[in-house]
Design a protein around this motif. Structure first.
Motif, PDB file in Angstrom:
ATOM      1  N   ALA A   1       0.859  -1.188   0.000  1.00  0.00           N
ATOM      2  CA  ALA A   1       0.000   0.000   0.000  1.00  0.00           C
ATOM      3  C   ALA A   1       0.890   1.230   0.000  1.00  0.00           C
ATOM      4  O   ALA A   1       1.923   1.246   0.689  1.00  0.00           O
ATOM      5  CB  ALA A   1      -0.895  -0.011   1.238  1.00  0.00           C
ATOM      6  N   VAL A   2       0.515   2.246  -0.770  1.00  0.00           N
ATOM      7  CA  VAL A   2       1.277   3.499  -0.764  1.00  0.00           C
ATOM      8  C   VAL A   2       0.323   4.678  -0.644  1.00  0.00           C
ATOM      9  O   VAL A   2      -0.703   4.732  -1.321  1.00  0.00           O
ATOM     10  CB  VAL A   2       2.154   3.674  -2.033  1.00  0.00           C
ATOM     11  CG1 VAL A   2       3.361   2.763  -2.006  1.00  0.00           C
ATOM     12  CG2 VAL A   2       1.370   3.475  -3.324  1.00  0.00           C
ATOM     13  N   ASP A   3       0.697   5.595   0.245  1.00  0.00           N
ATOM     14  CA  ASP A   3      -0.070   6.842   0.400  1.00  0.00           C
ATOM     15  C   ASP A   3       0.875   7.861   1.033  1.00  0.00           C
ATOM     16  O   ASP A   3       1.490   7.570   2.064  1.00  0.00           O
ATOM     17  CB  ASP A   3      -1.299   6.624   1.304  1.00  0.00           C
ATOM     18  CG  ASP A   3      -2.282   7.780   1.182  1.00  0.00           C
ATOM     19  OD1 ASP A   3      -3.408   7.553   0.709  1.00  0.00           O
ATOM     20  OD2 ASP A   3      -1.911   8.924   1.539  1.00  0.00           O
ATOM     21  N   PRO A   4       1.001   9.025   0.416  1.00  0.00           N
ATOM     22  CA  PRO A   4       2.014   9.970   0.922  1.00  0.00           C
ATOM     23  C   PRO A   4       1.688  10.614   2.261  1.00  0.00           C
ATOM     24  O   PRO A   4       2.562  11.234   2.862  1.00  0.00           O
ATOM     25  CB  PRO A   4       2.070  11.045  -0.183  1.00  0.00           C
ATOM     26  CG  PRO A   4       0.791  10.923  -0.923  1.00  0.00           C
ATOM     27  CD  PRO A   4       0.335   9.501  -0.799  1.00  0.00           C
ATOM     28  N   MET A   5       0.458  10.482   2.762  1.00  0.00           N
ATOM     29  CA  MET A   5       0.100  11.157   4.021  1.00  0.00           C
ATOM     30  C   MET A   5       0.597  10.334   5.211  1.00  0.00           C
ATOM     31  O   MET A   5       0.079   9.224   5.463  1.00  0.00           O
ATOM     32  CB  MET A   5      -1.411  11.319   4.117  1.00  0.00           C
ATOM     33  CG  MET A   5      -1.995  12.183   3.016  1.00  0.00           C
ATOM     34  SD  MET A   5      -1.675  13.928   3.269  1.00  0.00           S
ATOM     35  CE  MET A   5      -2.875  14.266   4.530  1.00  0.00           C
ATOM     36  N   LEU A   6       1.553  10.889   5.946  1.00  0.00           N
ATOM     37  CA  LEU A   6       2.183  10.122   7.032  1.00  0.00           C
ATOM     38  C   LEU A   6       1.174   9.695   8.097  1.00  0.00           C
ATOM     39  O   LEU A   6       1.251   8.586   8.626  1.00  0.00           O
ATOM     40  CB  LEU A   6       3.311  10.952   7.661  1.00  0.00           C
ATOM     41  CG  LEU A   6       4.107  10.229   8.736  1.00  0.00           C
ATOM     42  CD1 LEU A   6       4.779   8.977   8.196  1.00  0.00           C
ATOM     43  CD2 LEU A   6       5.158  11.161   9.349  1.00  0.00           C
ATOM     44  N   LEU A   7       0.208  10.564   8.402  1.00  0.00           N
ATOM     45  CA  LEU A   7      -0.779  10.212   9.434  1.00  0.00           C
ATOM     46  C   LEU A   7      -1.461   8.878   9.097  1.00  0.00           C
ATOM     47  O   LEU A   7      -1.675   8.037   9.968  1.00  0.00           O
ATOM     48  CB  LEU A   7      -1.846  11.304   9.569  1.00  0.00           C
ATOM     49  CG  LEU A   7      -3.071  10.906  10.412  1.00  0.00           C
ATOM     50  CD1 LEU A   7      -2.667  10.579  11.854  1.00  0.00           C
ATOM     51  CD2 LEU A   7      -4.136  12.001  10.404  1.00  0.00           C
ATOM     52  N   TYR A   8      -1.803   8.696   7.814  1.00  0.00           N
ATOM     53  CA  TYR A   8      -2.530   7.477   7.449  1.00  0.00           C
ATOM     54  C   TYR A   8      -1.650   6.243   7.639  1.00  0.00           C
ATOM     55  O   TYR A   8      -2.128   5.184   8.043  1.00  0.00           O
ATOM     56  CB  TYR A   8      -3.041   7.569   6.003  1.00  0.00           C
ATOM     57  CG  TYR A   8      -3.967   8.740   5.766  1.00  0.00           C
ATOM     58  CD1 TYR A   8      -4.712   9.286   6.811  1.00  0.00           C
ATOM     59  CD2 TYR A   8      -4.093   9.317   4.508  1.00  0.00           C
ATOM     60  CE1 TYR A   8      -5.546  10.375   6.603  1.00  0.00           C
ATOM     61  CE2 TYR A   8      -4.935  10.404   4.291  1.00  0.00           C
ATOM     62  CZ  TYR A   8      -5.648  10.927   5.345  1.00  0.00           C
ATOM     63  OH  TYR A   8      -6.475  12.001   5.137  1.00  0.00           O
ATOM     64  N   THR A   9      -0.348   6.398   7.353  1.00  0.00           N
ATOM     65  CA  THR A   9       0.545   5.250   7.582  1.00  0.00           C
ATOM     66  C   THR A   9       0.711   5.002   9.078  1.00  0.00           C
ATOM     67  O   THR A   9       0.849   3.852   9.510  1.00  0.00           O
ATOM     68  CB  THR A   9       1.902   5.466   6.881  1.00  0.00           C
ATOM     69  OG1 THR A   9       1.663   5.488   5.470  1.00  0.00           O
ATOM     70  CG2 THR A   9       2.881   4.340   7.181  1.00  0.00           C
ATOM     71  N   MET A  10       0.637   6.040   9.896  1.00  0.00           N
ATOM     72  CA  MET A  10       0.691   5.826  11.348  1.00  0.00           C
ATOM     73  C   MET A  10      -0.555   5.055  11.806  1.00  0.00           C
ATOM     74  O   MET A  10      -0.472   4.159  12.648  1.00  0.00           O
ATOM     75  CB  MET A  10       0.822   7.154  12.089  1.00  0.00           C
ATOM     76  CG  MET A  10       2.116   7.915  11.818  1.00  0.00           C
ATOM     77  SD  MET A  10       3.604   6.946  12.151  1.00  0.00           S
ATOM     78  CE  MET A  10       3.597   6.876  13.940  1.00  0.00           C
ATOM     79  N   GLN A  11      -1.718   5.412  11.262  1.00  0.00           N
ATOM     80  CA  GLN A  11      -2.941   4.655  11.601  1.00  0.00           C
ATOM     81  C   GLN A  11      -2.776   3.203  11.157  1.00  0.00           C
ATOM     82  O   GLN A  11      -3.152   2.261  11.873  1.00  0.00           O
ATOM     83  CB  GLN A  11      -4.162   5.286  10.924  1.00  0.00           C
ATOM     84  CG  GLN A  11      -4.503   6.665  11.459  1.00  0.00           C
ATOM     85  CD  GLN A  11      -5.675   7.333  10.722  1.00  0.00           C
ATOM     86  OE1 GLN A  11      -6.164   6.845   9.716  1.00  0.00           O
ATOM     87  NE2 GLN A  11      -6.114   8.475  11.240  1.00  0.00           N
ATOM     88  N   PHE A  12      -2.200   3.030   9.964  1.00  0.00           N
ATOM     89  CA  PHE A  12      -1.962   1.672   9.470  1.00  0.00           C
ATOM     90  C   PHE A  12      -1.051   0.902  10.432  1.00  0.00           C
ATOM     91  O   PHE A  12      -1.314  -0.252  10.780  1.00  0.00           O
ATOM     92  CB  PHE A  12      -1.320   1.736   8.072  1.00  0.00           C
ATOM     93  CG  PHE A  12      -0.814   0.406   7.596  1.00  0.00           C
ATOM     94  CD1 PHE A  12      -1.667  -0.484   6.959  1.00  0.00           C
ATOM     95  CD2 PHE A  12       0.498   0.018   7.813  1.00  0.00           C
ATOM     96  CE1 PHE A  12      -1.223  -1.727   6.554  1.00  0.00           C
ATOM     97  CE2 PHE A  12       0.955  -1.232   7.411  1.00  0.00           C
ATOM     98  CZ  PHE A  12       0.097  -2.105   6.783  1.00  0.00           C
ATOM     99  N   ARG A  13       0.022   1.554  10.870  1.00  0.00           N
ATOM    100  CA  ARG A  13       1.011   0.860  11.714  1.00  0.00           C
ATOM    101  C   ARG A  13       0.426   0.457  13.061  1.00  0.00           C
ATOM    102  O   ARG A  13       0.827  -0.548  13.647  1.00  0.00           O
ATOM    103  CB  ARG A  13       2.234   1.757  11.928  1.00  0.00           C
ATOM    104  CG  ARG A  13       3.001   1.969  10.649  1.00  0.00           C
ATOM    105  CD  ARG A  13       4.213   2.796  10.882  1.00  0.00           C
ATOM    106  NE  ARG A  13       5.298   1.981  11.392  1.00  0.00           N
ATOM    107  CZ  ARG A  13       6.409   2.476  11.909  1.00  0.00           C
ATOM    108  NH1 ARG A  13       6.583   3.764  11.991  1.00  0.00           N
ATOM    109  NH2 ARG A  13       7.349   1.679  12.347  1.00  0.00           N
ATOM    110  N   LEU A  14      -0.510   1.258  13.525  1.00  0.00           N
ATOM    111  CA  LEU A  14      -1.171   0.916  14.780  1.00  0.00           C
ATOM    112  C   LEU A  14      -1.829  -0.469  14.651  1.00  0.00           C
ATOM    113  O   LEU A  14      -1.618  -1.358  15.473  1.00  0.00           O
ATOM    114  CB  LEU A  14      -2.204   1.997  15.089  1.00  0.00           C
ATOM    115  CG  LEU A  14      -3.169   1.742  16.227  1.00  0.00           C
ATOM    116  CD1 LEU A  14      -2.400   1.624  17.539  1.00  0.00           C
ATOM    117  CD2 LEU A  14      -4.181   2.879  16.328  1.00  0.00           C
ATOM    118  N   LEU A  15      -2.598  -0.656  13.602  1.00  0.00           N
ATOM    119  CA  LEU A  15      -3.248  -1.962  13.421  1.00  0.00           C
ATOM    120  C   LEU A  15      -2.222  -3.046  13.109  1.00  0.00           C
ATOM    121  O   LEU A  15      -2.296  -4.156  13.624  1.00  0.00           O
ATOM    122  CB  LEU A  15      -4.301  -1.891  12.304  1.00  0.00           C
ATOM    123  CG  LEU A  15      -5.681  -1.536  12.830  1.00  0.00           C
ATOM    124  CD1 LEU A  15      -5.808  -0.049  13.051  1.00  0.00           C
ATOM    125  CD2 LEU A  15      -6.768  -2.022  11.899  1.00  0.00           C
TER     126      LEU A  15
END
Ligand SMILES: C[S@@+](CC[C@H](N)C(=O)[O-])C[C@H]1O[C@@H](n2cnc3c(N)ncnc32)[C@H](O)[C@@H]1O
Length: 328
Positions: free
Chosen positions: A155-169
């Motif tokens: 998955a790729v998305d430049p918005m860091l916040l969304y990757t942080m949400q991803f990493r939480l899960l």
């Protein structure tokens, strides 16, 4: 850090893994206070959550449901639930979902499960496929793809916040061959046919050069591989394309809104075949709305109060088409 090892094993693609090894050298830059002023806050919230609810094999998760779920309320002390909720709130705005986290429902801006239900009957089964999710948001759909049997999902998305949400899960399912990188699609090498299925959901209208986006996807798909494309469309004859003169539904970065006929022609021109229009849907105020987890303005505020068939700028309200096509 990210669960690379299981992912790299699962891709079964030396070419992709070599590329990822090169990209990973930048991991320290992606995840640092230099890339976003709120990074330290998110990182602190993430480690506090991991202390409050340590990942363990006893935690039962299910990503195949409309609201992918990590753990159950009974896994954490009752008195910790309020603290957990406020830590999760540090990752506001929660746009794509819903999710459930140790019994706490995360009611996101979008009912992304509705989009998933619209597209699932039309796509090739994902079992054992290597999948790319472009513009993945927080990875809601990537998790659903994995739960549907994908061999691995990038998955790729430049918005860091969304990757942080991803990493939480992701911290609670380290064995899952799903990786999200906080980079734009264009940061990947796009000349090699690597993926069996590519999803581009809600991204094309943000691109100033939509043909390049489609050509890049064509090149990164293996011959016969499948594109699942969702984007804004306008009513109108074949060949008709609407370019908003300014904002569209308050968004500054909307460029090309083709008719479904025009989009079909774009796809054919860019080397796709078996082009199927699977669905057209006018986005409703129940599918995209403000919630406790996304308290900014949402669709209802972007529509004309007196004539909700129009945006506040006077354009036709958002209508989205879903196309499935294959690389020739
Ligand atoms: C409208 S959202 C769609 C999210 C999700 N795919 C969905 O359908 O609900 C568009 C997403 O694409 C991301 N995006 C924009 N340009 C991108 C690019 N060049 N490469 C990858 N993602 C991009 C944005 O950060 C945003 O999260």
């Amino acid at each position: 850090m990210l669960n690379w090892d299981d992912f790299l094993r699962a891709t079964e693609s030396a070419a992709l893994n070599d590329q990822l090894a090169r990209l990973r050298e930048k991991e320290g830059d992606w995840f640092s206070g230099r890339s976003h002023g709120d990074y330290e806050k998110w990182q602190r919230a993430l480690s506090d959550i991991l202390q409050l609810a340590p990942p363990s094999t006893a935690i039962d998760s299910d990503f195949s449901t409309d609201a992918p779920r990590v753990g159950r309320a009974a896994d954490i002390p009752e008195e910790s639930s309020g603290r957990l909720r406020s830590l999760l709130m540090q990752f506001h705005p929660w746009r794509k979902g819903p999710f459930e986290f140790f019994g706490i429902p995360i009611d996101t801006e979008w009912r992304s499960d509705w989009k998933w239900k619209r597209l699932l009957p039309h796509i090739s089964p994902l079992k054992d496929r290597l999948v790319l999710d472009i513009g993945s948001g927080n990875g809601y759909f990537s998790w659903r793809m994995w739960a549907a049997g994908a061999r691995a999902v990038l998955a790729v998305d430049p918005m860091l916040l969304y990757t942080m949400q991803f990493r939480l899960l992701a911290s609670y399912v380290p064995q899952a061959p799903v990786v999200q990188l906080p980079i734009p699609f264009e940061a990947l090498e796009r000349h090699r046919p690597l993926f069996d299925t590519v999803f581009s959901l809600g991204v094309l209208y943000h691109r100033r050069s939509p043909m390049d986006h489609l050509l890049d996807i064509r090149n990164i798909l293996r011959p016969g591989g499948e594109l699942v494309l969702e984007t804004l469309v306008t009513e109108g004859p074949r060949g008709h394309v609407f370019v908003p003169p300014g904002r569209y539904a308050r968004m500054r970065n909307v460029w090309f809104i083709p008719s479904t006929g025009a989009l079909e022609d774009w796809l054919a021109r860019c080397g796709f075949e078996r082009i199927r229009l699977a669905d057209v849907n006018v986005t409703s105020r129940s599918e995209q709305r403000s919630t406790a987890w996304m308290h900014y303005e949402s669709l209802a505020d972007f529509l004309d109060k007196d004539d909700p068939s129009k945006t506040v700028e006077g354009h036709p309200r958002p209508r989205r088409a879903l196309f499935i096509a294959n690389r020739a």
